[in-house]
Design a protein around this motif. Structure first.
Motif, short mmCIF file in Angstrom:
data_model
loop_
_atom_site.label_atom_id
_atom_site.label_comp_id
_atom_site.label_asym_id
_atom_site.label_seq_id
_atom_site.Cartn_x
_atom_site.Cartn_y
_atom_site.Cartn_z
N SER A 18 0.80 -1.22 0.00
CA SER A 18 0.00 0.00 0.00
C SER A 18 0.84 1.27 0.00
O SER A 18 0.32 2.36 -0.24
N SER A 47 -3.80 5.89 -13.12
CA SER A 47 -4.67 6.30 -12.02
C SER A 47 -5.89 7.05 -12.51
O SER A 47 -5.90 7.63 -13.61
N ASN A 50 -8.88 11.54 -9.54
CA ASN A 50 -8.76 11.93 -8.13
C ASN A 50 -7.89 10.97 -7.33
O ASN A 50 -7.86 11.04 -6.11
N LYS A 51 -7.18 10.10 -8.04
CA LYS A 51 -6.23 9.16 -7.43
C LYS A 51 -6.90 8.14 -6.51
O LYS A 51 -6.24 7.48 -5.71
N THR A 52 -8.24 7.97 -6.62
CA THR A 52 -8.93 6.97 -5.78
C THR A 52 -8.62 5.55 -6.23
O THR A 52 -8.50 4.64 -5.42
N TYR A 77 -8.10 0.00 -5.02
CA TYR A 77 -8.68 1.17 -4.36
C TYR A 77 -7.70 1.79 -3.37
O TYR A 77 -7.13 1.09 -2.53
N SER A 78 -7.52 3.07 -3.46
CA SER A 78 -6.85 3.92 -2.48
C SER A 78 -5.64 3.28 -1.79
O SER A 78 -5.74 2.77 -0.69
N GLY A 79 -4.53 3.30 -2.46
CA GLY A 79 -3.31 2.88 -1.81
C GLY A 79 -3.07 1.39 -1.82
O GLY A 79 -2.24 0.89 -1.06
N ASP A 134 -13.15 7.94 -11.93
CA ASP A 134 -13.13 8.07 -10.47
C ASP A 134 -14.02 7.07 -9.76
O ASP A 134 -13.92 6.91 -8.54
N ASP A 248 -16.14 8.66 3.95
CA ASP A 248 -14.96 8.22 3.21
C ASP A 248 -14.77 6.72 3.27
O ASP A 248 -13.65 6.21 3.15
N ARG A 268 -10.84 5.02 3.25
CA ARG A 268 -9.83 5.47 2.28
C ARG A 268 -8.48 5.68 2.94
O ARG A 268 -8.35 6.37 3.95
N GLY A 269 -7.46 5.06 2.33
CA GLY A 269 -6.10 5.22 2.80
C GLY A 269 -5.72 4.41 4.01
O GLY A 269 -4.56 4.39 4.41
#
Length: 834
Positions: A18, A47, A50-52, A77-79, A134, A248, A268-269
């Protein structure tokens, strides 16, 4: 007994990486022939704006694995915490592999050798760009629009804003998930055995819907719903346990390699993924989970796989889910074929298995075993020891077993003799070859007797010491005393067990009488509802409390919620009930999003009446419920009604609940308390009849019985309903949400008439619950009910200034003075009193 080596879900490997996500610089729109992702560079990606989401290569095995390096290309997804789509259905390449967006307009996954692993087949379609949106959708477009997208080619996951339609299939190994033409959702093994099906065509308002193109979708808040052009509004299928929590939080519906369908959530993240809904609550119920000829069971809370006996061996010792095989094939038997007995086990059988090849019979256990042994096409059999006499003859070449000590079933499987059952732990018979040693019988007798008397002396000493020095030991003594009073075997849980099973009483299902109810999962994966009684509500001694619990547990009826066990530890008092999947009736009557069809409502009304009849008239220790209301009528997975919280009236007070001493016993909510309670009169079984009558009215109208609104002309629902009924306007009383559906008016009239009989102010004028059942079933004629005095008072006084035209009805009606007599007579309803 059984051991399993199960590889973790694929997406868990992604957590490790991640922190190493890097994107190709430049625009998020990619032109043909300009971009290539290389498996050797896992930091490279495409990507979303929005980098999601990012599309990149992920190592299939963790770094410490000794397996050869292999990679998959997936949308993450996200990372890198959750994979939502993979190229070529998870097709792998070596370190020299790559994903290319060719100038011809097609995506191509190739191996290091140059061999093609997967292709989007979009060449020569004028594709001018590729873009990862996105919402996680990878789209190839030409000048007119999209020609290919990952949303239209799902693998094993559905994300919010993605439509899953007929013809689409989620796949993971041998398992698949799809939406059927008539609105059902189904999980299948090998495209042949549907082991789970959500019957949406039987669900609420969908019972009469002719589906044209049903679409399944997952909302971002965690609601799984089905929509169709012929539906007025989408229908709820399931919802995540963390529904609407966190803006989120990303949620997906994923078909895992173990054959189960789950809703996962990830903040997220965070890199943390949690399960918040599962289709098949008992993993061992998933067909083929342990492979052919294997038995699924539980070790603590985890499913494990093993072979039925030592006549079998694992296909792959490193992966128990690949099943078992006979050491000697049946066709190679040197001696006779025998039937190996496996207790508390069954071989899973799902339609249409026994519909295509009939293999279900009503015979005894021995006959079930014998028939299989004598049949060349039978490989195993299962007898259900639950009183039904059902026998399943397994003629297929794939056997999926499930063993649980709580299962009342016995199975047999064909093997080549001699039978070699699995050895129990620490068995002398198999330890260090002791079976070849001869032990003199007198030595063995001395050892056994010495052990017995030594153990007996230890037990007596422990008992005396604990009784003298530990007041807490009385709880154990009371548990043994309970056996003297209970006809069943109630399970005594410790507070620690229930605290763990409910995850610290985290998931609250609702507030019931005298306490809150929480969802729990026992060690054997049984889902339960745990009611935590409030402190101070129990006034009985430990012994009396246990006796009352044993009375409730010994009360069995198909329309009563089963009490599994209890906890009585210090000041903690908890009751453990079977879990009702569809919750309580009030969640359907008074909520617009969930509408029950008339057929379901009528069956629920009849089922609840039968349950109360059993409590009042048929069980050994007759019980007055004292809190009948829609919130205490629960619905199982098939929307069958089950009355809950019965017996609590007496449990919450040491005084006889059949008399007036009910200060704490009657917990009835507003609108359901009978007049005798308010008038300080004795409470009898007719108390429940009055409450049930109010429930009947709510089932028909879909309104709270005390509701006042413009639609009820500013009057209480009971008064308004009676007025409309007197006018002959039956449809006016029926829930407006059922107008577009078929409603059996004869049944509706019977229910309303029974309701008006039940809510008579005088208890003696109310029918018994047994009579109410006969009214609803139509086996007796229903006479004109007297106008309930409370309704007459409402007519006379008016509600909010509104006085009905019927307010002139006298308070004491003669046999023929009611304006409804002609209406009821013409309808053919007669009931000769209570």
């Amino acid at each position: 007994m059984y051991q399993e080596t199960q590889e973790p879900p694929l997406f868990l490997y992604f957590f490790i990486f991640s922190s190493v996500i890097t994107t190709i610089t430049g625009t998020t729109t990619i032109s043909p022939g300009t971009a290539t992702l290389y498996a050797s560079n896992t930091t490279q990606s495409w990507s979303s704006p929005n980098k999601t989401f990012s599309l990149r290569f992920i190592p299939l095995h963790p770094p410490q694995s000794s397996s050869p390096a292999s990679f998959i290309a997936a949308i993450i997804y996200s990372g890198g915490s959750l994979a939502i789509w993979s190229v070529g259905h998870g097709a792998t390449v070596d370190s020299g592999g790559s994903l290319r967006f060719l100038s011809a307009g097609n995506l191509r996954l190739v191996n290091g050798s140059g061999s093609i692993v997967w292709d989007s087949r979009t060449s020569n379609m004028g594709v001018s760009s590729a873009m990862l949106h996105d919402n996680g959708n990878l789209v190839l477009s030409n000048d007119t629009g999209s020609v290919w997208s990952s949303f239209d080619n799902p693998i094993d996951t559905i994300v919010p804003s993605q439509n899953f339609t007929i013809g689409m299939v989620l796949r993971s190994g041998l398992y698949s998930f799809s939406v059927l033409r008539y609105g059902n959702l189904t999980l299948k093994w090998d495209d042949s055995v549907p082991y789970w099906e959500q019957g949406l065509e039987l669900n609420s308002s969908m019972s009469r819907v002719n589906f044209s193109s049903p679409v399944l979708g997952l909302q971002s808040v965690g609601i799984l719903q089905l929509s169709d052009p012929n539906l007025i509004a989408p229908v709820l299928v399931a919802y995540s346990n963390d529904y609407n929590e966190g803006s989120d939080v990303f949620r997906v519906l994923k078909l895992d390699g173990d054959g189960n369908l789950r809703i996962y959530s990830s903040k997220r993240g965070s890199g943390i993924v949690t399960v918040n809904w599962v289709a098949v609550a008992d993993q061992c119920e998933v067909f083929g989970y342990c492979g052919n000829n294997a038995i699924c069971s539980y070790n603590d809370s985890n499913p494990i796989c093993g072979c039925p006996s030592q006549n079998f061996v694992m296909v792959d010792p490193n992966d128990s889910r690949k099943g078992c095989k006979r050491k000697v094939r049946l066709e190679d038997c040197a001696g006779k074929v025998a039937m190996l007995q496996v207790d508390n086990a069954r071989f899973l059988t799902y339609p249409p298995q026994f519909l295509i090849n009939p293999e279900i019979f009503f015979i005894g256990i021995s006959a079930c075993c014998g028939n299989c042994l004598s049949s060349s096409s039978c490989f195993a059999s299962t007898s259900l020891s639950d009183g039904t006499g059902l026998c399943y003859i397994k003629t297929g070449n794939f056997l999926s077993g499930y063993q649980n000590l709580a299962q009342p079933s016995t199975s047999y499987i064909k093997v080549c003799g001699p039978l070699v059952p699995n050895s129990p732990p620490n068995s002398l018979e198999n330890a260090r070859g002791w079976k070849h040693q001869k032990i003199h019988s007198w030595i063995l007798a001395i050892v056994i007797l010495s052990t017995f008397f030594g153990f007996l002396a230890f037990e007596v000493g422990l008992w005396l010491w604990c009784c003298r020095n530990s007041s807490g030991f009385g709880g154990f003594a009371a548990q043994y005393l309970l056996l003297e009073y209970a006809s069943g075997a109630p399970v005594h849980f410790s507070y620690k067990e229930l605290h763990k099973s409910t995850k610290g009483f985290k998931e609250k299902l609702g507030d019931g009488g005298a306490g809150s109810v929480y969802r729990g999962v026992l060690a054997n994966q049984t889902v339960v509802a745990v009611k935590q009684l409030e402190e101070g509500t129990i006034e009985q001694s430990e012994k009396d409390f246990r006796m009352e619990v044993s009375t409730i547990i010994s009360t069995h009826h198909m329309n009563l919620v089963r009490l599994i066990g209890f906890c009585s530890e210090g000041h903690h008092r908890l009751l453990v009930y079977e879990f009702m999947k569809n919750g309580s009736l009030d969640n359907f009557l008074f909520v617009d999003e969930q509408v029950l069809s008339w057929a379901y409502r009528f069956n629920i009304a009849l089922g609840a009446a039968r349950g109360l009849t059993y409590l009042h008239e048929e069980c050994r220790n007759c019980i007055v419920h004292c809190d009948v209301k829609p919130a205490n009528i629960l619905l199982d997975e098939n929307y069958n009604a089950k009355v809950s919280d019965f017996g609590l009236a007496k449990l919450l007070s040491p005084m006889d609940h059949r008399h007036r001493n009910l200060t704490k016993s009657v917990r009835g909510a507003r609108g359901y308390l009978a007049p005798e309670w308010l008038a300080n009169l004795p409470v009898t079984f007719k108390f429940d009849v009055y409450s049930y009558g109010m429930v009947l009215l709510e089932i028909v109208s879909g309104r709270r019985n005390f509701e006042i609104s413009e639609e009820t002309s500013g009057k209480r629902c009971t008064i308004w309903a009676y007025e409309e009924f007197e006018k002959g306007n039956i449809m006016g009383v029926i829930d407006r949400r059922l107008v577009s559906q078929g409603v059996n008016l004869e049944e509706a009239k019977r229910v309303l008439l029974a309701s008006f009989w039940c809510i008579q102010e005088e208890p003696s004028e109310r029918p018994t619950m047994g009579k109410v059942v006969q009214m609803l079933e139509g086996v007796i004629d229903i006479d004109r009910p007297p106008v309930p005095k409370s309704i007459i008072a409402g007519f006379s006084n008016g509600i909010n200034g509104s006085v009905s035209a019927i307010s002139t009805i006298p308070t004491s009606l003669g046999p023929t003075s009611s304006p409804s007599s002609s209406l009821l007579a013409s309808a053919g309803f007669f009931y000769k009193g209570p």
